[in-house]
Design a protein around this motif. Structure first.
Motif, mmCIF file in Angstrom:
data_model
loop_
_atom_site.group_PDB
_atom_site.id
_atom_site.type_symbol
_atom_site.label_atom_id
_atom_site.label_comp_id
_atom_site.label_asym_id
_atom_site.label_seq_id
_atom_site.Cartn_x
_atom_site.Cartn_y
_atom_site.Cartn_z
ATOM 1 N N ALA A 1 -10.903 2.393 0.784
ATOM 2 C CA ALA A 1 -9.998 1.653 1.666
ATOM 3 C C ALA A 1 -8.717 1.228 0.957
ATOM 4 O O ALA A 1 -7.721 0.920 1.617
ATOM 5 C CB ALA A 1 -10.699 0.433 2.260
ATOM 6 N N THR A 2 -8.717 1.190 -0.372
ATOM 7 C CA THR A 2 -7.527 0.760 -1.112
ATOM 8 C C THR A 2 -6.627 1.919 -1.504
ATOM 9 O O THR A 2 -5.603 1.703 -2.152
ATOM 10 C CB THR A 2 -7.919 -0.003 -2.390
ATOM 11 O OG1 THR A 2 -8.538 0.907 -3.328
ATOM 12 C CG2 THR A 2 -8.882 -1.138 -2.088
ATOM 13 N N CYS A 3 -6.989 3.138 -1.120
ATOM 14 C CA CYS A 3 -6.245 4.314 -1.580
ATOM 15 C C CYS A 3 -5.010 4.618 -0.745
ATOM 16 O O CYS A 3 -4.093 5.282 -1.233
ATOM 17 C CB CYS A 3 -7.154 5.531 -1.590
ATOM 18 S SG CYS A 3 -8.468 5.444 -2.841
ATOM 19 N N GLY A 4 -4.978 4.194 0.516
ATOM 20 C CA GLY A 4 -3.847 4.554 1.350
ATOM 21 C C GLY A 4 -3.800 3.792 2.652
ATOM 22 O O GLY A 4 -4.258 2.646 2.722
ATOM 23 N N TYR A 5 -3.242 4.427 3.662
ATOM 24 C CA TYR A 5 -3.036 3.758 4.945
ATOM 25 C C TYR A 5 -3.266 4.766 6.076
ATOM 26 O O TYR A 5 -3.155 5.995 5.884
ATOM 27 C CB TYR A 5 -1.614 3.198 5.048
ATOM 28 C CG TYR A 5 -0.536 4.252 5.027
ATOM 29 C CD1 TYR A 5 -0.019 4.787 6.212
ATOM 30 C CD2 TYR A 5 -0.055 4.751 3.823
ATOM 31 C CE1 TYR A 5 0.960 5.770 6.195
ATOM 32 C CE2 TYR A 5 0.913 5.750 3.796
ATOM 33 C CZ TYR A 5 1.414 6.250 4.981
ATOM 34 O OH TYR A 5 2.366 7.240 4.967
ATOM 35 N N LEU A 6 -3.572 4.247 7.248
ATOM 36 C CA LEU A 6 -3.744 5.090 8.426
ATOM 37 C C LEU A 6 -2.388 5.291 9.072
ATOM 38 O O LEU A 6 -1.727 4.336 9.477
ATOM 39 C CB LEU A 6 -4.712 4.429 9.410
ATOM 40 C CG LEU A 6 -4.993 5.213 10.696
ATOM 41 C CD1 LEU A 6 -5.755 6.490 10.386
ATOM 42 C CD2 LEU A 6 -5.769 4.344 11.683
ATOM 43 N N SER A 7 -1.964 6.550 9.181
ATOM 44 C CA SER A 7 -0.659 6.838 9.763
ATOM 45 C C SER A 7 -0.730 6.780 11.276
ATOM 46 O O SER A 7 -1.810 6.777 11.881
ATOM 47 C CB SER A 7 -0.189 8.228 9.326
ATOM 48 O OG SER A 7 -0.919 9.233 10.017
ATOM 49 N N LEU A 8 0.429 6.760 11.908
ATOM 50 C CA LEU A 8 0.477 6.771 13.366
ATOM 51 C C LEU A 8 -0.111 8.059 13.929
ATOM 52 O O LEU A 8 -0.550 8.109 15.082
ATOM 53 C CB LEU A 8 1.917 6.592 13.842
ATOM 54 C CG LEU A 8 2.548 5.229 13.537
ATOM 55 C CD1 LEU A 8 4.009 5.217 13.984
ATOM 56 C CD2 LEU A 8 1.772 4.103 14.197
ATOM 57 N N GLY A 9 -0.140 9.110 13.119
ATOM 58 C CA GLY A 9 -0.711 10.366 13.557
ATOM 59 C C GLY A 9 -2.214 10.449 13.353
ATOM 60 O O GLY A 9 -2.824 11.482 13.652
ATOM 61 N N GLY A 10 -2.819 9.366 12.828
ATOM 62 C CA GLY A 10 -4.260 9.326 12.644
ATOM 63 C C GLY A 10 -4.759 9.957 11.362
ATOM 64 O O GLY A 10 -5.965 10.177 11.201
ATOM 65 N N THR A 11 -3.845 10.222 10.410
ATOM 66 C CA THR A 11 -4.258 10.759 9.115
ATOM 67 C C THR A 11 -4.272 9.642 8.078
ATOM 68 O O THR A 11 -3.597 8.615 8.235
ATOM 69 C CB THR A 11 -3.307 11.871 8.646
ATOM 70 O OG1 THR A 11 -1.953 11.366 8.590
ATOM 71 C CG2 THR A 11 -3.358 13.055 9.602
ATOM 72 N N PHE A 12 -5.023 9.851 7.018
ATOM 73 C CA PHE A 12 -5.125 8.870 5.933
ATOM 74 C C PHE A 12 -4.200 9.331 4.815
ATOM 75 O O PHE A 12 -4.421 10.390 4.201
ATOM 76 C CB PHE A 12 -6.570 8.779 5.461
ATOM 77 C CG PHE A 12 -6.859 7.593 4.580
ATOM 78 C CD1 PHE A 12 -6.382 6.322 4.899
ATOM 79 C CD2 PHE A 12 -7.630 7.729 3.437
ATOM 80 C CE1 PHE A 12 -6.657 5.227 4.091
ATOM 81 C CE2 PHE A 12 -7.918 6.640 2.632
ATOM 82 C CZ PHE A 12 -7.427 5.383 2.958
#
Length: 294
Positions: A203-214
């Protein structure tokens, strides 16, 4: 609640303007031995004296703080996007906490309905034992230009580091065996270096984009994560609770591998856009993850 964050919202609105992962972590890190900084090197052993950090000579140059020994709750602040950040002049560094067993350290807990919660409740139980960028390392900024070519005072265009990784341990524990990899400073906006994700809670590696990708930010660009669970199970990147249940055991691109960027050109003026990436040498990284046991 899992937050969806666009690239520009984080880089501009949050980082620039809001200044104000239980099994043992894997022994083999993607970084190899040469770049590893053991916790004891910058460790908070008894009698350790804090490093005197240099003063900034101008808005372009800042020096990395000494975080070792600090209570985790005293490090930075929780930004509007839910990330932990620390201010450096007109910019910020994202702060990533890494626990020895890979469990998630919640720096933005939600209070029970009808109650007022302490946002730093869990952080107060941990102290910093190591950092992946040495104190007094130089961080350089370049600033955006307006239509007249004049430099803005407070809008950062590029910086040599995007984040700092802090190993933490419970305050009642003497030390941590967590090893951190020192990531090279970016020389300019055209080159960034792959981070070391091994040992981090997913969960600390990145973010959820508006396109639904991590994804994860790299300067003005980003890379997309492909997630492979070691047991073959499906990892729902839109479910933050699910992400918190995994720790990264391996990555397909070695830490400190360079990522080079090319930027789009304005067809009218022939000038390069400062923040629109046309192509990059690495677009995705596969993370192998394992479950964090309770």
């Amino acid at each position: 609640m899992f937050r969806q964050i666009s690239k520009y919202a984080v880089l501009m609105l949050v980082a620039g303007l809001t200044l104000t992962g239980c099994s043992a972590a894997p022994a083999e890190r993607g970084s190899g031995g040469d770049g590893a900084i053991e916790a004891k090197e910058f460790g908070a052993e008894a009698g350790r004296q804090p490093v005197e950090v240099k003063s900034s000579p101008d808005k372009y140059t800042w020096y990395i703080k000494d975080y070792v020994g600090m209570n985790a709750a005293a490090v930075g602040y929780t930004a509007l996007d839910g990330s932990r950040r620390d201010a450096y002049g007109s910019g910020t560094l994202k702060v990533v906490f890494v626990t020895e067993d890979g469990t998630y350290l919640d720096h933005d807990p939600e209070a029970p309905e009808g109650e007022e919660g302490d946002p730093d409740e869990f952080l107060k139980e941990y102290k910093v034992t190591a950092q992946n960028i040495a104190p007094n390392s130089e961080m350089k900024y370049t600033f955006m230009l307006d239509e007249n070519g004049e430099e803005y005072d407070a809008l950062v265009d590029a910086q040599s580091y995007d984040e700092i990784v802090l190993a933490v341990a419970p305050v009642d524990k003497g030390s941590s065996q967590t090893k951190l990899t020192e990531i090279q400073a970016s020389p300019d906006k055209y080159t960034r270096y792959v981070k070391d994700y091994v040992g981090r809670n997913l969960a600390t590696c990145g973010y959820l984009s508006l396109g639904g990708t991590f994804n994860d930010h790299y300067g003005q660009g980003y890379i997309q994560f492909d997630i492979t669970a070691d047991d073959g199970s499906y990892v729902d990147v839109e479910d933050e609770a699910s992400l918190r249940g995994y720790v990264v055991a391996g990555q397909s691109v070695e830490p400190n591998s360079p990522i080079t960027f090319e930027f789009m050109i304005d067809s009218t003026t022939g000038e390069e856009y400062s923040n629109l990436v046309q192509s990059q040498s690495v677009e995705s990284v596969n993370l192998t993850v394992t479950r964090v046991t309770e």
